[in-house]
Write an enzyme that holds these catalytic residues in place. Structure first.
Site, PDB file in Angstrom:
ATOM      1  N   SER A 136      66.102  60.254  52.561  1.00  0.00           N
ATOM      2  CA  SER A 136      66.845  59.354  51.688  1.00  0.00           C
ATOM      3  C   SER A 136      67.239  60.120  50.438  1.00  0.00           C
ATOM      4  CB  SER A 136      65.973  58.152  51.307  1.00  0.00           C
ATOM      5  OG  SER A 136      66.544  57.421  50.235  1.00  0.00           O
ATOM      6  N   TYR A 149      58.971  54.513  47.308  1.00  0.00           N
ATOM      7  CA  TYR A 149      59.676  54.905  48.535  1.00  0.00           C
ATOM      8  C   TYR A 149      60.189  56.335  48.411  1.00  0.00           C
ATOM      9  CZ  TYR A 149      63.136  54.739  52.317  1.00  0.00           C
ATOM     10  OH  TYR A 149      63.884  54.997  53.449  1.00  0.00           O
TER      11      TYR A 149
END
Length: 229
Positions: A136, A149
């Site tokens: 990501s 995250y």
């Protein structure tokens, strides 16, 4: 060339994992697919003919069943660590991040993918295979609320980097697909309209080209790879 090749795809019941599994099946790959959503995973199995193993990759016993399916297949040429956990929604600041939930995020996004790779590396090495860890932009950028995250994905990127050094016969990729219209992305922005994000299916051709390219191991970003390709 892929008629006898076997791919293990985690998080294959929805989003990018589902789209990739369908595309691989169309190209003749044999599939081992896993996800928590049994009904939806069954739908993917019905279309792909893959071996479906329902459960959470963060669970040790479930991983044992996944490894048994890999052993039964007799080989594995591609492992895609796609399954991951977002954590709290709405996304909390690090100051207020519940530490027990952060442990769960790291268990799903770091420990589980590494465990999957530990259990499949002997067969991957035999096949001079490919590993794809779905990353990501939160792994490399600082975005408020994305600390938990993002930190987990940064750790997963580092695992990929070191794994590649330790296994030069493999191709090990961290792949950043960019923003997509997925359930996880919607959970990150509760109540917001994310219909402007692209569908996961639009990213799959880029990911397939990367898998088939056997470029040097490293971190690849979908949007940049699409331009180069």
């Amino acid at each position: 060339m892929s008629e006898n090749r076997v791919a293990l795809v985690t998080g294959a019941s929805a989003g990018l994992g589902r789209a990739l599994a369908l595309a691989l099946a169309e190209r003749g790959w044999r599939l081992i697919i896993t996800a928590r959503g049994g009904e939806r995973l069954g739908e993917v199995r019905a279309v792909t003919g893959g071996e479906a193993v329902v459960g959470d990759v963060a669970d040790v016993e479930h991983r044992g069943r996944v490894f048994a399916a890999v052993e039964a297949a007799g080989r594995v040429d591609l492992v895609v660590n796609n399954a991951s956990a977002l954590g709290s929604s709405p996304l909390p600041s690090l100051e207020r991040y519940p530490l027990d939930e952060l442990e769960d995020v790291f268990r799903s996004n770091v420990i589980a993918p590494l465990a999957i790779l530990q259990g499949t590396l002997p067969m991957l090495r035999d096949a001079s295979g490919v590993v794809v860890n779905i990353s990501s932009d939160a792994a490399v950028g600082a975005y408020a609320g994305w600390g938990g995250y993002g930190a987990s994905k940064a750790a997963l990127d580092q695992i990929a980097t070191v794994l590649a050094v330790e296994n030069p016969q493999l191709r090990v990729y961290s792949f950043d697909p960019g923003d997509m219209r997925t359930e996880m992305h919607q959970a990150a922005f509760p109540g917001e309209d994310i219909s402007d994000r692209p569908e996961p299916e639009t990213v799959v051709p880029v990911l397939l080209r990367l898998i088939e390219s056997r470029l040097e191991s490293g971190r690849y970003i979908a949007s940049e790879w699409a331009v180069r390709s």
